[in-house]
Design a protein around this motif. Structure first.
Motif, PDB file in Angstrom:
ATOM      1  N   ALA A  65       0.839  -1.203   0.000  1.00 49.51           N
ATOM      2  CA  ALA A  65       0.000   0.000   0.000  1.00 49.51           C
ATOM      3  C   ALA A  65       0.874   1.253   0.000  1.00 49.51           C
ATOM      4  CB  ALA A  65      -0.934   0.000   1.211  1.00 49.51           C
ATOM      5  N   ARG A  66       1.934   1.236   0.788  1.00 41.14           N
ATOM      6  CA  ARG A  66       2.873   2.368   0.812  1.00 41.14           C
ATOM      7  C   ARG A  66       3.486   2.584  -0.568  1.00 41.14           C
ATOM      8  NH1 ARG A  66       6.734   1.625   6.025  1.00 41.14           N
ATOM      9  NH2 ARG A  66       5.397   2.610   7.550  1.00 41.14           N
ATOM     10  N   GLU A  67       3.896   1.510  -1.195  1.00 37.19           N
ATOM     11  CA  GLU A  67       4.514   1.614  -2.511  1.00 37.19           C
ATOM     12  C   GLU A  67       3.531   2.206  -3.530  1.00 37.19           C
ATOM     13  OE1 GLU A  67       7.592  -1.127  -4.764  1.00 37.19           O
ATOM     14  OE2 GLU A  67       5.611  -2.069  -4.665  1.00 37.19           O
ATOM     15  N   ALA A  68       2.279   1.786  -3.469  1.00 35.66           N
ATOM     16  CA  ALA A  68       1.259   2.323  -4.378  1.00 35.66           C
ATOM     17  C   ALA A  68       1.037   3.815  -4.159  1.00 35.66           C
ATOM     18  CB  ALA A  68      -0.057   1.560  -4.201  1.00 35.66           C
ATOM     19  N   ALA A  69       1.278   4.286  -2.923  1.00 35.01           N
ATOM     20  CA  ALA A  69       1.114   5.703  -2.595  1.00 35.01           C
ATOM     21  C   ALA A  69       2.379   6.515  -2.864  1.00 35.01           C
ATOM     22  CB  ALA A  69       0.699   5.845  -1.131  1.00 35.01           C
ATOM     23  N   GLY A  70       3.391   5.885  -3.438  1.00 39.01           N
ATOM     24  CA  GLY A  70       4.623   6.596  -3.740  1.00 39.01           C
ATOM     25  C   GLY A  70       5.604   6.632  -2.593  1.00 39.01           C
TER      26      GLY A  70
END
Length: 90
Positions: A65-70
């Motif tokens: 989820a963090r990765e998807a949020a940049g």
């Protein structure tokens, strides 16, 4: 005297339907407002973030989820935006 440590309160908020996009937006906004990425306990306590159940449903884990949020995947408390947090001067 029996002193107890204060217990962390779980969030209580009206039902909100989370989507993949709204979760990404909430995580990114939270990181900008707080100057750090949300950690696991933040999802239990902050009503502006989705529940851990919603995170797992759409992403499988907080790192994804963090990765998807940049944000960097990183360990709890060690992640950050790639290249700095948008809107902040280093």
């Amino acid at each position: 005297m029996n002193e107890q440590l204060p217990r962390m309160r779980k969030k209580t908020a009206p039902y909100r339907h989370w989507t993949r996009n709204s979760i990404v937006a909430a995580i990114a906004c939270w990181a900008v407002e707080h100057g750090r990425p949300p950690q696991r306990q933040d999802f239990d306590l902050d009503t502006t973030l989705p529940s851990p159940t919603s995170l797992k449903k759409y992403f499988g884990c907080l790192a994804d989820a963090r990765e998807a949020a940049g944000l960097r995947r990183g360990y709890e408390g060690h992640g950050g935006y790639r290249g700095g947090i948008p809107g902040r001067v280093a």
